[in-house]
Design a protein around this motif. Structure first.
Motif, PDB file in Angstrom:
ATOM      1  N   MET A   1      24.288   8.255  12.174  1.00 12.50           N
ATOM      2  CA  MET A   1      23.731   7.630  10.979  1.00 12.50           C
ATOM      3  C   MET A   1      24.545   8.047   9.748  1.00 12.50           C
ATOM      4  SD  MET A   1      19.937   8.036   9.279  1.00 12.50           S
ATOM      5  CE  MET A   1      19.122   7.530  10.798  1.00 12.50           C
ATOM      6  N   SER A   2      24.964   7.085   8.936  1.00 17.28           N
ATOM      7  CA  SER A   2      25.740   7.399   7.748  1.00 17.28           C
ATOM      8  C   SER A   2      24.858   8.072   6.699  1.00 17.28           C
ATOM      9  CB  SER A   2      26.351   6.133   7.164  1.00 17.28           C
ATOM     10  OG  SER A   2      25.334   5.287   6.662  1.00 17.28           O
ATOM     11  N   ARG A   3      25.507   8.811   5.781  1.00 18.84           N
ATOM     12  CA  ARG A   3      24.762   9.478   4.723  1.00 18.84           C
ATOM     13  C   ARG A   3      24.090   8.459   3.799  1.00 18.84           C
ATOM     14  NH1 ARG A   3      28.495  14.590   2.682  1.00 18.84           N
ATOM     15  NH2 ARG A   3      28.415  15.770   4.658  1.00 18.84           N
ATOM     16  N   ALA A   4      24.753   7.348   3.555  1.00 24.24           N
ATOM     17  CA  ALA A   4      24.173   6.326   2.688  1.00 24.24           C
ATOM     18  C   ALA A   4      22.864   5.784   3.268  1.00 24.24           C
ATOM     19  CB  ALA A   4      25.161   5.186   2.490  1.00 24.24           C
ATOM     20  N   LEU A   5      22.869   5.498   4.567  1.00 29.04           N
ATOM     21  CA  LEU A   5      21.664   5.002   5.215  1.00 29.04           C
ATOM     22  C   LEU A   5      20.572   6.054   5.197  1.00 29.04           C
ATOM     23  CD1 LEU A   5      20.195   2.814   6.778  1.00 29.04           C
ATOM     24  CD2 LEU A   5      21.244   3.707   8.888  1.00 29.04           C
ATOM     25  N   PHE A   6      20.963   7.315   5.408  1.00 29.47           N
ATOM     26  CA  PHE A   6      19.990   8.418   5.381  1.00 29.47           C
ATOM     27  C   PHE A   6      19.321   8.512   4.012  1.00 29.47           C
ATOM     28  CE2 PHE A   6      19.073  12.910   4.467  1.00 29.47           C
ATOM     29  CZ  PHE A   6      18.134  13.162   5.455  1.00 29.47           C
ATOM     30  N   LEU A   7      20.115   8.394   2.935  1.00 29.41           N
ATOM     31  CA  LEU A   7      19.564   8.468   1.583  1.00 29.41           C
ATOM     32  C   LEU A   7      18.626   7.300   1.311  1.00 29.41           C
ATOM     33  CD1 LEU A   7      22.715   9.581  -0.457  1.00 29.41           C
ATOM     34  CD2 LEU A   7      20.711  10.952   0.121  1.00 29.41           C
ATOM     35  N   ILE A   8      18.977   6.113   1.803  1.00 27.91           N
ATOM     36  CA  ILE A   8      18.115   4.949   1.612  1.00 27.91           C
ATOM     37  C   ILE A   8      16.779   5.147   2.322  1.00 27.91           C
ATOM     38  CG2 ILE A   8      17.841   2.496   2.169  1.00 27.91           C
ATOM     39  CD1 ILE A   8      20.883   2.209   1.748  1.00 27.91           C
ATOM     40  N   ILE A   9      16.838   5.668   3.543  1.00 31.02           N
ATOM     41  CA  ILE A   9      15.603   5.908   4.308  1.00 31.02           C
ATOM     42  C   ILE A   9      14.716   6.933   3.606  1.00 31.02           C
ATOM     43  CG2 ILE A   9      14.689   6.850   6.456  1.00 31.02           C
ATOM     44  CD1 ILE A   9      17.101   5.620   7.892  1.00 31.02           C
ATOM     45  N   ILE A  10      15.349   8.035   3.132  1.00 29.34           N
ATOM     46  CA  ILE A  10      14.578   9.068   2.434  1.00 29.34           C
ATOM     47  C   ILE A  10      13.965   8.497   1.161  1.00 29.34           C
ATOM     48  CG2 ILE A  10      14.757  11.232   1.156  1.00 29.34           C
ATOM     49  CD1 ILE A  10      14.749  11.609   4.152  1.00 29.34           C
ATOM     50  N   GLY A  11      14.758   7.729   0.401  1.00 26.87           N
ATOM     51  CA  GLY A  11      14.249   7.169  -0.848  1.00 26.87           C
ATOM     52  C   GLY A  11      13.099   6.210  -0.636  1.00 26.87           C
ATOM     53  N   LEU A  12      13.285   5.253   0.278  1.00 23.88           N
ATOM     54  CA  LEU A  12      12.236   4.271   0.532  1.00 23.88           C
ATOM     55  C   LEU A  12      11.032   4.885   1.231  1.00 23.88           C
ATOM     56  CD1 LEU A  12      14.366   1.183   1.628  1.00 23.88           C
ATOM     57  CD2 LEU A  12      13.321   1.630  -0.608  1.00 23.88           C
ATOM     58  N   GLY A  13      11.307   5.821   2.169  1.00 25.94           N
ATOM     59  CA  GLY A  13      10.201   6.458   2.893  1.00 25.94           C
ATOM     60  C   GLY A  13       9.331   7.287   1.972  1.00 25.94           C
ATOM     61  N   GLY A  14       9.964   8.078   1.089  1.00 26.99           N
ATOM     62  CA  GLY A  14       9.182   8.880   0.150  1.00 26.99           C
ATOM     63  C   GLY A  14       8.375   8.019  -0.794  1.00 26.99           C
ATOM     64  N   ALA A  15       8.988   6.944  -1.289  1.00 22.67           N
ATOM     65  CA  ALA A  15       8.269   6.042  -2.187  1.00 22.67           C
ATOM     66  C   ALA A  15       7.096   5.376  -1.474  1.00 22.67           C
ATOM     67  CB  ALA A  15       9.225   4.983  -2.736  1.00 22.67           C
ATOM     68  N   ALA A  16       7.289   4.996  -0.214  1.00 23.30           N
ATOM     69  CA  ALA A  16       6.214   4.351   0.545  1.00 23.30           C
ATOM     70  C   ALA A  16       5.018   5.282   0.710  1.00 23.30           C
ATOM     71  CB  ALA A  16       6.734   3.911   1.908  1.00 23.30           C
ATOM     72  N   ILE A  17       5.304   6.569   0.964  1.00 17.42           N
ATOM     73  CA  ILE A  17       4.213   7.548   1.107  1.00 17.42           C
ATOM     74  C   ILE A  17       3.451   7.682  -0.203  1.00 17.42           C
ATOM     75  CG2 ILE A  17       3.691   9.987   1.459  1.00 17.42           C
ATOM     76  CD1 ILE A  17       6.035  10.058   3.451  1.00 17.42           C
ATOM     77  N   LEU A  18       4.170   7.782  -1.314  1.00 17.69           N
ATOM     78  CA  LEU A  18       3.526   7.934  -2.617  1.00 17.69           C
ATOM     79  C   LEU A  18       2.727   6.689  -2.991  1.00 17.69           C
ATOM     80  CD1 LEU A  18       6.467   9.677  -4.493  1.00 17.69           C
ATOM     81  CD2 LEU A  18       4.319  10.731  -3.789  1.00 17.69           C
ATOM     82  N   VAL A  19       3.262   5.509  -2.701  1.00 16.58           N
ATOM     83  CA  VAL A  19       2.532   4.269  -2.977  1.00 16.58           C
ATOM     84  C   VAL A  19       1.264   4.185  -2.130  1.00 16.58           C
ATOM     85  CG1 VAL A  19       2.600   1.752  -2.729  1.00 16.58           C
ATOM     86  CG2 VAL A  19       4.508   2.950  -3.791  1.00 16.58           C
ATOM     87  N   SER A  20       1.352   4.605  -0.874  1.00 17.09           N
ATOM     88  CA  SER A  20       0.175   4.566  -0.002  1.00 17.09           C
ATOM     89  C   SER A  20      -0.921   5.498  -0.520  1.00 17.09           C
ATOM     90  CB  SER A  20       0.560   4.935   1.433  1.00 17.09           C
ATOM     91  OG  SER A  20       0.966   6.291   1.521  1.00 17.09           O
ATOM     92  N   LEU A  21      -0.514   6.650  -1.071  1.00 22.50           N
ATOM     93  CA  LEU A  21      -1.502   7.558  -1.660  1.00 22.50           C
ATOM     94  C   LEU A  21      -2.159   6.921  -2.888  1.00 22.50           C
ATOM     95  CD1 LEU A  21       0.414  10.944  -1.355  1.00 22.50           C
ATOM     96  CD2 LEU A  21      -1.646  10.267  -0.109  1.00 22.50           C
ATOM     97  N   GLY A  22      -1.356   6.195  -3.676  1.00 23.20           N
ATOM     98  CA  GLY A  22      -1.916   5.493  -4.821  1.00 23.20           C
ATOM     99  C   GLY A  22      -2.898   4.412  -4.399  1.00 23.20           C
ATOM    100  N   ILE A  23      -2.561   3.660  -3.364  1.00 20.87           N
ATOM    101  CA  ILE A  23      -3.462   2.610  -2.852  1.00 20.87           C
ATOM    102  C   ILE A  23      -4.755   3.235  -2.332  1.00 20.87           C
ATOM    103  CG2 ILE A  23      -3.749   0.875  -1.035  1.00 20.87           C
ATOM    104  CD1 ILE A  23      -0.741   0.302  -1.317  1.00 20.87           C
ATOM    105  N   TRP A  24      -4.636   4.371  -1.642  1.00 16.80           N
ATOM    106  CA  TRP A  24      -5.830   5.066  -1.139  1.00 16.80           C
ATOM    107  C   TRP A  24      -6.736   5.484  -2.288  1.00 16.80           C
ATOM    108  CZ3 TRP A  24      -6.860  10.586  -1.303  1.00 16.80           C
ATOM    109  CH2 TRP A  24      -8.021  10.942  -0.610  1.00 16.80           C
ATOM    110  N   GLN A  25      -6.155   5.972  -3.392  1.00 16.33           N
ATOM    111  CA  GLN A  25      -6.962   6.363  -4.540  1.00 16.33           C
ATOM    112  C   GLN A  25      -7.639   5.149  -5.172  1.00 16.33           C
ATOM    113  OE1 GLN A  25      -7.959   9.176  -5.629  1.00 16.33           O
ATOM    114  NE2 GLN A  25      -6.736  10.517  -4.318  1.00 16.33           N
ATOM    115  N   MET A  26      -6.977   4.000  -5.166  1.00 11.28           N
ATOM    116  CA  MET A  26      -7.608   2.785  -5.680  1.00 11.28           C
ATOM    117  C   MET A  26      -8.800   2.378  -4.814  1.00 11.28           C
ATOM    118  SD  MET A  26      -6.138   2.012  -8.474  1.00 11.28           S
ATOM    119  CE  MET A  26      -6.819   0.370  -8.747  1.00 11.28           C
ATOM    120  N   GLN A  27      -8.660   2.562  -3.502  1.00 16.56           N
ATOM    121  CA  GLN A  27      -9.782   2.287  -2.603  1.00 16.56           C
ATOM    122  C   GLN A  27     -10.940   3.254  -2.868  1.00 16.56           C
ATOM    123  OE1 GLN A  27      -7.721   2.677   1.125  1.00 16.56           O
ATOM    124  NE2 GLN A  27      -7.114   0.513   1.180  1.00 16.56           N
ATOM    125  N   ARG A  28     -10.591   4.524  -3.102  1.00 13.73           N
ATOM    126  CA  ARG A  28     -11.614   5.515  -3.434  1.00 13.73           C
ATOM    127  C   ARG A  28     -12.278   5.176  -4.765  1.00 13.73           C
ATOM    128  NH1 ARG A  28     -13.856   9.171  -0.306  1.00 13.73           N
ATOM    129  NH2 ARG A  28     -13.820  10.740  -1.935  1.00 13.73           N
TER     130      ARG A  28
END
Length: 226
Positions: A1-28
């Motif tokens: 896996m190239s470093r560029a792809l790794f950085l993209i995965i980390i960036g998008l994956g971290g953002a997805a986790i944070l967005v999901s936490l925000g959506i969960w709080q909206m449900q709460r």
């Protein structure tokens, strides 16, 4: 896996986790708003006869009406009102035709004389409540000066020789002097889910921005080296 792809995965994956936490709080938030709406509707419902054995969970906020005579001492619970300042909630025992219970009569300023308790038969309309106001940091009552620092229903009931049942008055049939009722409301119920959601969504945006900038710097660095 190239470093560029790794950085993209980390960036998008971290953002997805944070967005999901925000959506969960909206449900709460939606859930909590529903709970508060139900409680508000219950608070103002038509009062009923005091149950024989009210349950602290099932009967919390239940509107009730009782009649009886105030008896014994009045305990002062230190509180603060925004527009007035420090004062006391007055907690007095009431003898009904069946039992003794606690009545939260309301508020008096801290420099006011202790209101004289009527000896007449009084009808009280209010709401059952078992406030959770004590923790490990709550000072013990100053019994000598009759100052309590929380509405500890079991302790107040023991001190005034009543059942551990508290009615927060919103209306009394008799004049209670300078006492101002402090009816039950939902203002003390915490509802911070919107702030939490905004925090998580903001962190997601920051995470994406930082990941994008880091990715650009690495690309520029690689271009300069080549």
């Amino acid at each position: 896996m190239s470093r560029a792809l790794f950085l993209i995965i980390i960036g998008l994956g971290g953002a997805a986790i944070l967005v999901s936490l925000g959506i969960w709080q909206m449900q709460r938030l939606a859930w909590k708003q529903g709970v508060i709406a139900d409680i508000e509707a219950r608070i103002v419902a038509a009062p009923v006869v005091l149950p024989q054995n009210p349950d602290p969970e099932a009967d919390a906020y239940l509107p009730v009406s009782v009649s009886g005579r105030f008896v014994g001492e009045t305990k002062r619970v230190l509180v603060s009102q925004k527009t007035i300042g420090a004062g006391y909630r007055l907690i007095t025992g009431m003898e009904t035709d069946q039992e003794r219970i606690l009545i939260d009569r309301g508020f008096v300023p801290i420099d006011a004389d202790l209101a004289i308790v009527t000896e007449e038969l009084v009808s009280v309309t209010g709401n059952l409540q078992w406030p959770q106001e004590t923790d490990s940091f709550t000072p013990a009552p100053d019994l000598e000066n009759n100052i309590w620092f929380a509405r500890d229903v079991p302790a107040l009931a023991e001190a005034l020789q009543t059942r551990p049942i508290l009615i927060v008055a919103r209306d009394l049939s008799a004049d209670d002097g300078a006492v101002t009722p402090l009816p039950v409301d939902t203002s003390r119920i915490p509802n911070d889910h919107l702030q939490y959601a905004i925090t998580w969504f903001s962190l997601a945006a920051i995470w994406l921005a930082m990941s994008f900038l880091f990715f650009l710097r690495r690309r520029r660095g690689q271009s300069a080296e080549s």
